[in-house]
Scaffold this active site. Sequence first.
Site, PDB file in Angstrom:
ATOM      1  CE  LYS B 116      41.871  57.654  38.572  1.00 57.51           C
ATOM      2  NZ  LYS B 116      41.727  56.567  37.666  1.00 57.51           N
ATOM      3  CD  GLU B 199      34.918  59.571  41.456  1.00 58.24           C
ATOM      4  OE1 GLU B 199      33.936  58.165  41.624  1.00 58.24           O
ATOM      5  OE2 GLU B 199      35.481  60.222  41.171  1.00 58.24           O
ATOM      6  CG  HIS B 234      38.247  47.827  37.027  1.00 61.26           C
ATOM      7  ND1 HIS B 234      37.651  48.799  37.011  1.00 61.26           N
ATOM      8  CD2 HIS B 234      38.761  46.991  38.198  1.00 61.26           C
ATOM      9  CE1 HIS B 234      36.871  48.473  38.457  1.00 61.26           C
ATOM     10  NE2 HIS B 234      37.378  48.047  38.549  1.00 61.26           N
ATOM     11  NE  ARG B 291      45.942  55.550  27.214  1.00 60.41           N
ATOM     12  CZ  ARG B 291      45.378  55.058  26.918  1.00 60.41           C
ATOM     13  NH1 ARG B 291      44.948  55.089  25.538  1.00 60.41           N
ATOM     14  NH2 ARG B 291      44.917  54.329  28.097  1.00 60.41           N
TER      15      ARG B 291
END
Lengths: 510, 510, 165, 165
Positions: B116, B199, B234, B291
């Site tokens: 990330k 963040e 999620h 992918r």
Amino acid sequence: MFKKILIANRGEIAVRVIRACRELGVSSVAVFSDVDRAALHVSKADEAYPIGPAAARESYLNMEKIIQTARRCGAEAIHPGYGFLSENAKFARACGDAGIKFIGPPPSAMELMGSKTRARQAMQAAQVPFVPGSSRGLSLPEAEETAARIGYPVMIKAAAGGGGKGMRLVRTAPELKSAFETAQSEAQRAFNDSEVYLEKYIENPRHIEIQVLGDEHGHVVYLGERECSVQRRHQKVIEEAPSAIVDEDLRRRMGQVAVQAAQSAGYTNAGTVEFLVDANRNFYFLEMNTRLQVEHPVTELVTGFDLVHLQLRIASGEKLPFRQEDVAIRGHAIECRIYAEDPENNFFPSPGKITRLLQPGGPGIREDSGVYEGWTVPLDYDPMLSKLVAYAPDRKAAIARMRRALDEYFIGGIKTNLSLFRRILEHPDFIAARIDTGFLDRLLVSGSASAAPSSNGLSDIAALSAALFAATATPAQNGRNGAGTAAGKHHGNGSSNWKRTARAEALRSQ
Amino acid sequence: MFKKILIANRGEIAVRVIRACRELGVSSVAVFSDVDRAALHVSKADEAYPIGPAAARESYLNMEKIIQTARRCGAEAIHPGYGFLSENAKFARACGDAGIKFIGPPPSAMELMGSKTRARQAMQAAQVPFVPGSSRGLSLPEAEETAARIGYPVMIKAAAGGGGKGMRLVRTAPELKSAFETAQSEAQRAFNDSEVYLEKYIENPRHIEIQVLGDEHGHVVYLGERECSVQRRHQKVIEEAPSAIVDEDLRRRMGQVAVQAAQSAGYTNAGTVEFLVDANRNFYFLEMNTRLQVEHPVTELVTGFDLVHLQLRIASGEKLPFRQEDVAIRGHAIECRIYAEDPENNFFPSPGKITRLLQPGGPGIREDSGVYEGWTVPLDYDPMLSKLVAYAPDRKAAIARMRRALDEYFIGGIKTNLSLFRRILEHPDFIAARIDTGFLDRLLVSGSASAAPSSNGLSDIAALSAALFAATATPAQNGRNGAGTAAGKHHGNGSSNWKRTARAEALRSQ
Amino acid sequence: MIYEVTIAGKTHKVELSKGESGWRCKLDDREVPLDVTSTREGVFSLLLDGKSYEVKQENTATESNIVVGHERFSAVVRDPRSFRSRSRAGAAGEGVKKIIAPMPGKIVRILAQQGAEVEAGQGVLVVEAMKMQNELKAPKKGILKKLNATEGTPVEAGQVLAEIE
Amino acid sequence: MIYEVTIAGKTHKVELSKGESGWRCKLDDREVPLDVTSTREGVFSLLLDGKSYEVKQENTATESNIVVGHERFSAVVRDPRSFRSRSRAGAAGEGVKKIIAPMPGKIVRILAQQGAEVEAGQGVLVVEAMKMQNELKAPKKGILKKLNATEGTPVEAGQVLAEIE
């Protein structure tokens, strides 16, 4: 939009309309004959009512009973599907008289298009191009004169006709008289009307049709073409959209003619204008079908519209929700009509119990089916079981996808024409789109109707499997297949059903 | 094009890729673990090889075994599907070393996007908009400083993370220290890497992602967006294309950013750039999935392309067969992920035997399924059974069509989340497209996970039916359900299975 | 156990035994390393040297078929241990050919009378089903010994309608 | 025949008899003109006053359900003629509540020991399936009398894991 409608049909098209109703929040009412109590459309509908015995004339063609049922359950409209009463102007009129909306064109347009000669006159007035010939019923001398004028070969057709009955091809003048008389008497027997007319015979034409749609506010659009050249005895077998030989220009010209034809007949709702197209891509009006076609799904896939939704919206008074310039063709769609018939045995119909049904799925595959595993296909109606449709970005990919889907498809217990499709889709002429209305008949005389068995050792696998099935058969399986379980001591030695079958095989006629 | 490829996956995605292979004339090789011998992908493939025990780490994650199998059977390429090894750069590299083409991006791009923090740095250099925050792993004092600068609330995330692990929401400064440390230790446990970053927290964001596709000749295009805001913990539950809040302009801007991101990473083949979109339609890079996505069918339906075909063509060296200006969005598609889990009981997984499977069909319905009637869903893998996708001219019609398809769908023997979809699709906020990533969790706390039972007398029908089933039960049925047929004299009095069940019911914990 | 299986005109000997990890199969005395799994009733998934085959069993009213992939094979399986009873049934059929209804339907016309001499391929009766009329023909030249059919009566698939000797 | 059917918490008396044209049905002594057809095993098509219902029967390891359209009803059917045997079984269960595995899986943790006192809702053990861990809770306050579970062992759906009295 309507609150409740009745579907005066059965099989896949009844299920198709019921699905549209559910999606539009409309209650659906099924009707069924005595042999259709367990049919798929009965359990899929919100309501279902019996309308009489198996014979269609006493049930699905029984206007009075159907209208009565609609009134009693409070249906505001009737969708006729295709076949049965769908092109019966008298029925449409009777619906109107009973205060029930007929989901289709006005009876006057149905009547006009229902008579080949009247339709021809009207279409000629509307500048629709025609195969040269007579525009009305002829006497024999008139026929001889017309044939001489337009030149042989010519085709004699019944004015009230359809389905190939009362049709005769005449290649030379001396054959005319006898063919004319045979056609007349066939027409008399089939339609109770001996009137025949005559047209120039187009060699190896393609069958290409235009889907039109008109609302009740004067707007008519065309939704591109379908090619239905793969036919057996004038019955469509495979349909596709778009046609490989139709480009933007030809599509626009054919579409505009079709819209003209519809407008001149005061047409509303869904309809199809059929054309013959010759080797030089000249197109000639054939007839107009005043109903939803069996093959409407290929148009839905390439245009993105839902024709049954639009039928209901139009019939309930809505305006067409788009204009001609919003119609675009994307990708390619192919439909196979799956029938209970035996392509290896003269296309004998094969009603009976569907003992196993493995259906294809995945990307680009749509199936509009009217059957389910365990259901017994009755012998009283058309043997169409289902429509398998493949959609892909282009024709080549659509063919490959359909072949993949056919490989996944298995219908056990009855004969079907699945193997025929495999053979057609492997044929170099079909792959190259070199097709015309004689393509399939030529293919059929050239050999067996199913693809040639490959010699890749599959028969060894089959032999081993046959023994394995015999070794693992359960008593229940034997029982279900009708043989007793009296064999007793079940220690894996071939089920009695296998033995019984072996005997039947040995004795059966070749 | 390849002659033969191996699919290093199972379930619906293996079947999906096998179908594409068949359509492209490519031989397909399945691999299976010991518990998957009877799985659908094994019988659908041209070849199939065992690769080890049930535990994924010894079979579907066993790189060596898979590559060895590919070499031995002569497969030229490996399609990894999604999950398992699909985002494993080491595996992609090992394929390359073994002379086998990995159908996906180059390992370098996978590595970049797999971290990330590295991805964030690279994307920032490529001018990709970001949620304000740190671009690298932080110490606690750095985190405090950054949070103060960008303002609370903030989200702490694991650098190596995914699936919600190592994530903590912090609303005020005093909470930061404890949350930071918990996130670190969770990250350490889950990923063996305690690095975390920080963040700004976007309130009620929508999850919208862009499908990109790049060939190996430098062309990259975007195929529009998918909205995946309906999530539980999620995990995406429903996806659709297009997004109700994305117009032509926003689509172009997001698409161009996604293409930039892909190009800056040297990306090829199919990939997805995920964004968060806030209430003012600002979008922020979230991550890139290197992918094919589970939800790729909705893009296929609205664009008309086949992503798996394109993956294979790209990997075999072909150029993209179209350009950006050829991509157009038509209609609306919705996908439901059907899981073997019990929405009324805390979403407990529900493996077991599928005793009855009635699947929907007809217009606009696509199902990518990995299961069949009679199959036993193993307890060793992800509980996704199938993906049901509805396509229609617009969002409202697509919702109606999906509801119709869900009504037709029946899975007996195990619990599934079908009822959850019905509830979501009836919810006024979903219908109005007022959705964000918290929508489903809010809906779930507001009541039972299944639609409220209607009080329309269906329970009377159920009571009558229960008795009818008992009265018509056959000894075979009892036998199959595990109860003996010792009850003997079968004169229609309740099957022993019913009695057994009755006892179980009476005794079971509430 | 041992079976005699006739497929595509060829008769094979198939020997099956339950091994430790499933079936052991021999085809005409050759060991075949077949991996057999039943996926549903009447359907096998077979693996042989890595190749995957889906095989279905299909019993209609008149036939037993084995379908491998999409190829259909008519199959006759005999258990040699029950040979005695079989050969008796076989003997009764010597020289006699039957006309069997290939589908359910209704007899609409009888074209040859009981006792008549018929040629091979000559139409004997007409059965109607699904709006189509289908002529059933004599499988060989001979005497129409039995005719179990009257016009207007319904017939079941597999029903013996006539015998020719 | 007569059944006692409990659906959605209410118990009904259902009386069925074979009439001339199918089943005659009474629900709580009220005649119901139900038209019943079995379309496949475990599936009925019902017509009642013109309304069409597709009804499915579903037996999982732990439940018997009746599904009408898309609504699922947990159903318990008793045949009063077999009441004696039933009530005996019932007696054995008096005051005892069981914890039953809702799915196949593996026991990964035991949270309360045999003989311990547990509160209603207290976690007793954890079963893992499909990568998810699921805590099974005590259905009532009481003594954990039996615990048929050890960590690391697989369990079947429907298996009784614990009893609380």
